[in-house]
Design a protein around this motif. Structure first.
Motif, PDB file in Angstrom:
ATOM      1  N   HIS A 192       0.845  -1.131   0.011  1.00 17.56           N
ATOM      2  CA  HIS A 192      -0.023   0.077   0.036  1.00 17.56           C
ATOM      3  C   HIS A 192       1.052   1.085  -0.016  1.00 17.56           C
ATOM      4  O   HIS A 192       0.406   2.267  -0.644  1.00 17.56           O
ATOM      5  N   ILE A 193       1.970   1.241   0.746  1.00 14.47           N
ATOM      6  CA  ILE A 193       2.736   2.389   0.647  1.00 14.47           C
ATOM      7  C   ILE A 193       3.640   2.441  -0.734  1.00 14.47           C
ATOM      8  O   ILE A 193       3.535   3.753  -0.999  1.00 14.47           O
ATOM      9  N   GLY A 194       3.870   1.518  -1.156  1.00 12.74           N
ATOM     10  CA  GLY A 194       4.500   1.733  -2.355  1.00 12.74           C
ATOM     11  C   GLY A 194       3.517   2.430  -3.775  1.00 12.74           C
ATOM     12  O   GLY A 194       3.782   2.776  -4.521  1.00 12.74           O
ATOM     13  N   TYR A 195       2.098   1.759  -3.447  1.00 12.03           N
ATOM     14  CA  TYR A 195       0.896   2.031  -4.460  1.00 12.03           C
ATOM     15  C   TYR A 195       1.051   3.505  -4.139  1.00 12.03           C
ATOM     16  O   TYR A 195       0.577   4.539  -5.069  1.00 12.03           O
ATOM     17  N   CYS A 196       0.761   4.069  -2.863  1.00 12.47           N
ATOM     18  CA  CYS A 196       0.598   5.304  -2.476  1.00 12.47           C
ATOM     19  C   CYS A 196       1.829   6.199  -3.488  1.00 12.47           C
ATOM     20  O   CYS A 196       1.537   7.309  -3.559  1.00 12.47           O
ATOM     21  N   ALA A 197       2.922   5.863  -3.164  1.00 11.98           N
ATOM     22  CA  ALA A 197       4.139   6.507  -3.586  1.00 11.98           C
ATOM     23  C   ALA A 197       4.007   6.737  -5.030  1.00 11.98           C
ATOM     24  O   ALA A 197       4.375   7.839  -5.730  1.00 11.98           O
ATOM     25  N   GLU A 198       3.330   5.917  -5.749  1.00 12.75           N
ATOM     26  CA  GLU A 198       2.999   5.887  -7.207  1.00 12.75           C
ATOM     27  C   GLU A 198       2.053   7.082  -7.784  1.00 12.75           C
ATOM     28  O   GLU A 198       1.925   7.763  -8.731  1.00 12.75           O
ATOM     29  N   TRP A 199       1.180   7.373  -6.790  1.00 15.01           N
ATOM     30  CA  TRP A 199       0.192   8.385  -6.580  1.00 15.01           C
ATOM     31  C   TRP A 199       0.790   9.818  -5.963  1.00 15.01           C
ATOM     32  O   TRP A 199       0.008  10.601  -5.667  1.00 15.01           O
ATOM     33  N   GLY A 200       2.032   9.604  -5.895  1.00 11.78           N
ATOM     34  CA  GLY A 200       2.634  11.021  -5.115  1.00 11.78           C
ATOM     35  C   GLY A 200       2.462  11.275  -3.441  1.00 11.78           C
ATOM     36  O   GLY A 200       2.536  12.343  -3.204  1.00 11.78           O
ATOM     37  N   ILE A 201       2.062  10.184  -2.935  1.00  9.11           N
ATOM     38  CA  ILE A 201       1.960  10.262  -1.687  1.00  9.11           C
ATOM     39  C   ILE A 201       3.045   9.463  -0.970  1.00  9.11           C
ATOM     40  O   ILE A 201       3.223   8.337  -0.991  1.00  9.11           O
ATOM     41  N   SER A 202       3.825  10.300  -0.109  1.00  2.43           N
ATOM     42  CA  SER A 202       5.140   9.862   0.449  1.00  2.43           C
ATOM     43  C   SER A 202       4.766   9.104   1.693  1.00  2.43           C
ATOM     44  O   SER A 202       3.538   9.059   2.207  1.00  2.43           O
ATOM     45  N   GLU A 203       5.629   8.099   2.198  1.00  2.00           N
ATOM     46  CA  GLU A 203       5.484   7.499   3.646  1.00  2.00           C
ATOM     47  C   GLU A 203       5.368   8.479   4.695  1.00  2.00           C
ATOM     48  O   GLU A 203       4.540   8.308   5.758  1.00  2.00           O
ATOM     49  N   ASP A 204       5.896   9.706   4.553  1.00  2.00           N
ATOM     50  CA  ASP A 204       5.974  10.888   5.539  1.00  2.00           C
ATOM     51  C   ASP A 204       4.665  11.441   5.704  1.00  2.00           C
ATOM     52  O   ASP A 204       4.214  11.774   6.704  1.00  2.00           O
ATOM     53  N   ASP A 205       4.155  11.624   4.306  1.00  2.00           N
ATOM     54  CA  ASP A 205       2.644  12.110   4.145  1.00  2.00           C
ATOM     55  C   ASP A 205       1.650  11.051   5.089  1.00  2.00           C
ATOM     56  O   ASP A 205       0.856  11.642   5.619  1.00  2.00           O
ATOM     57  N   LEU A 206       1.911   9.976   4.983  1.00  2.00           N
ATOM     58  CA  LEU A 206       1.048   9.027   5.337  1.00  2.00           C
ATOM     59  C   LEU A 206       1.175   8.926   7.011  1.00  2.00           C
ATOM     60  O   LEU A 206       0.211   8.803   7.576  1.00  2.00           O
ATOM     61  N   SER A 207       2.354   9.293   7.313  1.00  2.00           N
ATOM     62  CA  SER A 207       2.372   9.134   8.735  1.00  2.00           C
ATOM     63  C   SER A 207       1.905  10.160   9.568  1.00  2.00           C
ATOM     64  O   SER A 207       1.623  10.191  10.804  1.00  2.00           O
ATOM     65  N   GLU A 208       1.543  11.216   8.931  1.00  2.00           N
ATOM     66  CA  GLU A 208       0.959  12.560   9.421  1.00  2.00           C
ATOM     67  C   GLU A 208      -0.448  12.704   9.040  1.00  2.00           C
ATOM     68  O   GLU A 208      -0.917  13.758   9.606  1.00  2.00           O
ATOM     69  N   LEU A 209      -1.211  11.938   8.609  1.00  2.00           N
ATOM     70  CA  LEU A 209      -2.449  11.996   8.206  1.00  2.00           C
ATOM     71  C   LEU A 209      -3.238  11.990   9.482  1.00  2.00           C
ATOM     72  O   LEU A 209      -3.318  11.363  10.336  1.00  2.00           O
ATOM     73  N   PRO A 210      -4.337  12.900   9.683  1.00  2.00           N
ATOM     74  CA  PRO A 210      -5.437  12.782  10.361  1.00  2.00           C
ATOM     75  C   PRO A 210      -6.558  11.967   9.763  1.00  2.00           C
ATOM     76  O   PRO A 210      -6.670  11.768   8.589  1.00  2.00           O
ATOM     77  N   GLU A 211      -7.260  11.305  10.833  1.00  2.00           N
ATOM     78  CA  GLU A 211      -8.193  10.108  10.530  1.00  2.00           C
ATOM     79  C   GLU A 211      -9.832  10.838  10.107  1.00  2.00           C
ATOM     80  O   GLU A 211     -10.010  11.784  10.931  1.00  2.00           O
ATOM     81  N   SER A 212     -10.177  10.726   9.144  1.00  2.00           N
ATOM     82  CA  SER A 212     -11.562  11.326   8.425  1.00  2.00           C
ATOM     83  C   SER A 212     -12.625  10.628   9.928  1.00  2.00           C
ATOM     84  O   SER A 212     -12.363   9.747  10.357  1.00  2.00           O
ATOM     85  N   ARG A 213     -13.648  11.377   9.718  1.00  2.00           N
ATOM     86  CA  ARG A 213     -14.774  10.992  10.412  1.00  2.00           C
ATOM     87  C   ARG A 213     -15.190   9.589  10.191  1.00  2.00           C
ATOM     88  O   ARG A 213     -15.399   8.710  10.980  1.00  2.00           O
ATOM     89  N   ALA A 214     -15.178   9.343   8.767  1.00  2.00           N
ATOM     90  CA  ALA A 214     -15.711   7.724   8.248  1.00  2.00           C
ATOM     91  C   ALA A 214     -14.663   6.737   8.659  1.00  2.00           C
ATOM     92  O   ALA A 214     -15.101   5.637   9.227  1.00  2.00           O
ATOM     93  N   THR A 215     -13.291   7.242   8.777  1.00  2.00           N
ATOM     94  CA  THR A 215     -12.360   6.176   9.154  1.00  2.00           C
ATOM     95  C   THR A 215     -12.548   5.919  10.516  1.00  2.00           C
ATOM     96  O   THR A 215     -12.661   4.925  11.002  1.00  2.00           O
ATOM     97  N   LEU A 216     -12.601   6.980  11.660  1.00  2.00           N
ATOM     98  CA  LEU A 216     -12.834   6.937  12.847  1.00  2.00           C
ATOM     99  C   LEU A 216     -13.856   5.904  13.153  1.00  2.00           C
ATOM    100  O   LEU A 216     -14.087   4.877  13.712  1.00  2.00           O
ATOM    101  N   ALA A 217     -15.388   6.330  12.529  1.00  2.00           N
ATOM    102  CA  ALA A 217     -16.328   5.729  12.722  1.00  2.00           C
ATOM    103  C   ALA A 217     -16.369   4.156  12.685  1.00  2.00           C
ATOM    104  O   ALA A 217     -16.593   3.142  13.137  1.00  2.00           O
ATOM    105  N   TYR A 218     -15.893   3.929  11.297  1.00  2.00           N
ATOM    106  CA  TYR A 218     -15.934   2.403  10.832  1.00  2.00           C
ATOM    107  C   TYR A 218     -14.906   1.473  11.495  1.00  2.00           C
ATOM    108  O   TYR A 218     -15.025   0.543  12.117  1.00  2.00           O
ATOM    109  N   THR A 219     -13.364   2.024  11.625  1.00  2.00           N
ATOM    110  CA  THR A 219     -12.440   1.399  12.439  1.00  2.00           C
ATOM    111  C   THR A 219     -12.881   1.020  13.967  1.00  2.00           C
ATOM    112  O   THR A 219     -12.697   0.084  14.552  1.00  2.00           O
ATOM    113  N   ARG A 220     -13.396   2.039  14.693  1.00  2.00           N
ATOM    114  CA  ARG A 220     -13.749   1.874  16.054  1.00  2.00           C
ATOM    115  C   ARG A 220     -14.938   0.962  16.254  1.00  2.00           C
ATOM    116  O   ARG A 220     -14.999   0.252  17.196  1.00  2.00           O
TER     117      ARG A 220
END
Length: 219
Positions: free
Chosen positions: A86-114
């Motif tokens: 997934h990290i490699g796939y995100c890199a292909e879309w211009g999203i670095s691992e550093d970007d991913l590590s700093e992401l805030p969770e959306s409300r939909a992500t919070l609701a579903y995962t919890r």
């Protein structure tokens, strides 16, 4: 004796809205806005982390060696294979691992995962598997449905790799293994217990629908 198919039949409207959501349809036609897909990819990274936590909880909830092995194998796959891919796939879309590590969770992500983790904490192993099923089995069914549609574009579709990932033999094998596990356990439950599991499955499917919509809305 109930089965996974009975779960989807009991939640037919929600299951249809999830499998054939507008996010999915646009993705299949190659018309999904790229910003919407990037937003989804980033939030899906956070979901995978919590998905790993859910399988760790499944290991704790296991009551046999075979269940423990299944849970730890799934945890290992997510941590050491899926997240790396997934990290490699995100890199292909211009999203670095550093970007991913700093992401805030959306409300939909919070609701579903919890919700998934809460089902596992307050229920048993079957509750947890049923809450996870819309993701593991649903993504496989979505990929199959897309490949059956004349409107689905493969060549020159920027999302062709996504479709290929979830229609792969490895993913199909994991999906079928999970379906068989659920069918075996569901066949033993009472009518009342099955009704409780339908509620879990319906809520989890509704939260999957919200996850697609979150991608479209970039919320």
């Amino acid at each position: 004796m109930p089965s996974f198919k009975d779960l989807t039949n009991a939640c037919a409207d929600e299951w249809y809205d999830y499998l054939q959501h507008d996010f999915v349809r646009q993705l299949g036609k190659g018309r999904l806005p790229e910003d919407a897909f990037r937003h989804y990819l980033q939030q899906d990274y956070l979901f995978l982390i919590h998905f790993a936590r859910a399988w760790a909880l499944a290991a704790y909830k296991s009551r046999s060696l075979s269940e423990l092995r299944q849970a730890t194998a799934s945890l290992d796959t997510i941590l050491n294979t899926e997240l790396t891919l997934h990290i490699g796939y995100c890199a292909e879309w211009g999203i670095s691992e550093d970007d991913l590590s700093e992401l805030p969770e959306s409300r939909a992500t919070l609701a579903y995962t919890r919700y998934v983790l809460d089902c596992g904490q307050r229920g048993d192993l079957l509750d947890l598997h049923v809450a996870l099923a819309p993701c593991l089995i649903g993504y496989g069914e979505i990929a199959e449905w897309l490949l059956d549609q004349d409107s689905t574009l493969i060549e020159d579709n920027p999302y062709a790799d996504w479709i290929a990932m979830y229609s792969s033999d490895d993913f199909k094998a994991a999906m079928e293994s999970e379906r068989e596990w659920l069918d075996a356990r569901l066949s033993e439950v009472s009518e009342r217990r099955f009704g409780e599991l339908v509620d879990v499955f319906r809520d989890a499917t509704r939260l999957e629908i919200d996850f697609w919509q979150m991608g479209l809305d970039q919320d």
